[in-house]
Design a protein around this motif. Sequence first.
Motif, PDB file in Angstrom:
ATOM      1  N   GLY A 194       1.025  -1.370  -0.096  1.00 19.25           N
ATOM      2  CA  GLY A 194      -0.167   0.106   0.493  1.00 19.25           C
ATOM      3  C   GLY A 194       0.401   1.564  -0.325  1.00 19.25           C
ATOM      4  N   SER A 195       2.651   1.454  -0.208  1.00 19.19           N
ATOM      5  CA  SER A 195       3.017   2.637  -0.267  1.00 19.19           C
ATOM      6  C   SER A 195       2.854   2.900  -1.912  1.00 19.19           C
ATOM      7  N   ASN A 196       2.961   4.290  -1.191  1.00 17.95           N
ATOM      8  CA  ASN A 196       3.496   5.279  -2.616  1.00 17.95           C
ATOM      9  C   ASN A 196       4.646   4.975  -3.573  1.00 17.95           C
ATOM     10  N   ILE A 197       5.916   4.933  -2.778  1.00 16.34           N
ATOM     11  CA  ILE A 197       7.448   5.337  -3.224  1.00 16.34           C
ATOM     12  C   ILE A 197       7.586   4.487  -4.367  1.00 16.34           C
ATOM     13  N   GLN A 198       7.803   5.226  -5.801  1.00 18.74           N
ATOM     14  CA  GLN A 198       8.161   4.485  -7.233  1.00 18.74           C
ATOM     15  C   GLN A 198       9.009   3.880  -6.939  1.00 18.74           C
ATOM     16  N   VAL A 199       9.290   2.814  -7.405  1.00 22.75           N
ATOM     17  CA  VAL A 199      10.836   2.378  -8.130  1.00 22.75           C
ATOM     18  C   VAL A 199      10.850   2.383  -9.289  1.00 22.75           C
ATOM     19  N   ILE A 200      12.010   3.114 -10.194  1.00 32.28           N
ATOM     20  CA  ILE A 200      11.844   3.290 -11.421  1.00 32.28           C
ATOM     21  C   ILE A 200      13.935   2.959 -11.642  1.00 32.28           C
ATOM     22  N   THR A 201      14.004   2.283 -13.119  1.00 31.72           N
ATOM     23  CA  THR A 201      14.926   2.283 -13.024  1.00 31.72           C
ATOM     24  C   THR A 201      15.053   2.943 -14.567  1.00 31.72           C
ATOM     25  N   VAL A 202      16.807   3.238 -14.624  1.00 27.40           N
ATOM     26  CA  VAL A 202      17.122   4.367 -16.255  1.00 27.40           C
ATOM     27  C   VAL A 202      18.200   4.129 -16.662  1.00 27.40           C
ATOM     28  N   HIS A 203      18.650   3.738 -18.044  1.00 30.88           N
ATOM     29  CA  HIS A 203      19.236   3.811 -19.233  1.00 30.88           C
ATOM     30  C   HIS A 203      19.320   5.415 -19.695  1.00 30.88           C
ATOM     31  N   PRO A 204      21.274   5.809 -18.637  1.00 37.22           N
ATOM     32  CA  PRO A 204      20.956   7.043 -19.070  1.00 37.22           C
ATOM     33  C   PRO A 204      21.625   7.431 -20.522  1.00 37.22           C
ATOM     34  N   GLY A 205      22.091   6.980 -21.154  1.00 39.55           N
ATOM     35  CA  GLY A 205      22.250   6.781 -22.398  1.00 39.55           C
ATOM     36  C   GLY A 205      23.839   6.239 -22.348  1.00 39.55           C
ATOM     37  N   ILE A 206      24.399   6.360 -23.617  1.00 34.39           N
ATOM     38  CA  ILE A 206      26.063   6.368 -23.574  1.00 34.39           C
ATOM     39  C   ILE A 206      26.732   8.011 -23.464  1.00 34.39           C
TER      40      ILE A 206
END
Length: 338
Positions: A239-251
Amino acid sequence: MFLEFFYIFVNIFCKIKYVIIYYILGGKAILHDIFYRQYNRVELRSKSKHVAIVTGGARGIGSSIVKMLMECDMHVVIGCINTENAKMMIKKLREQGVVKGEASVLELNLKSLKSVSKFASLFNECHEYLNILVNNAGIMFMPYEETEDGFESQFAVNYLGHFLLTHLLLPRMFEASRRFTTSPRIVNVSSCAHEVSPIINFDDINMTNFYIEQAAYAQSKICLLMFSKALDRRLKRAGSNIQVITVHPGIVNTELFNGTLVKLLAPWVLTIFGKTPEEGATSVVFCCIDDSTENAGGSYYSNCFPVKCTQYADDVKTQEKLYNFSNELIKKYCSNDI
């Protein structure tokens, strides 16, 4: 003797194969960055009273992430090994005209789970809540080395250290979710390299039987991506609103590429076609603060919009196995209920 030479030959062949695959993958990623460059932007809106942590925030894209978050009027805590370099960087940012926000530094060595635990304890003593955690620090293509805890260095720094750090800081993020209307964010900096990760061998997580540094790096990045999805799923169930997001920042043209063939033989490629640290940081900061990522947990971003990861990275069964396996590795320092 024959078997020894055969093993050496196979190892060299596999390394060459991985180098070739990486250059193909890198070329594809550069084209993606060029084609979608117009979308790679973020509005640095005010986030007064927000607290953020950036691991590896003293150099590379980490320093650019710190700068952008400070410009949002946040208090940014930099976790890094060389604290003096971080303090000099903050001083330089002030000299460059960054007048908003605050910044502080705490020592963090992701090769040591003890250091990770100490960092979290010191942060928790000084701060009542945490809005943003950017797990950015990383190493790439390192010769085989085991940490003091017995883990291959890339697995430890890029993944396991961040796995432990995240869980130790979750109570402060739960507190932020109670105090603020915007959702706290855990932003894990992965890589398109996850696309060439071998199948994870849980019986030989250090890859001691057949170590290839490029494969170990790819594995560490897919572990970070799988962890993001597994943790986000657990937080939603709680029930948490914490978002876990992954990012590829690029080369991104940073010192992370120092010692690689492309930097040694054709450095102009990264200078001309690679992203600057600021451009690489943009997608990361976008996931930290943009309203469109308010419910983006579990997603994988590149150039400020969600993209697909590999089918293997999306495999829920493997994600769960990795999560439970990692919990066992850190249980000396953390017993979590998520």
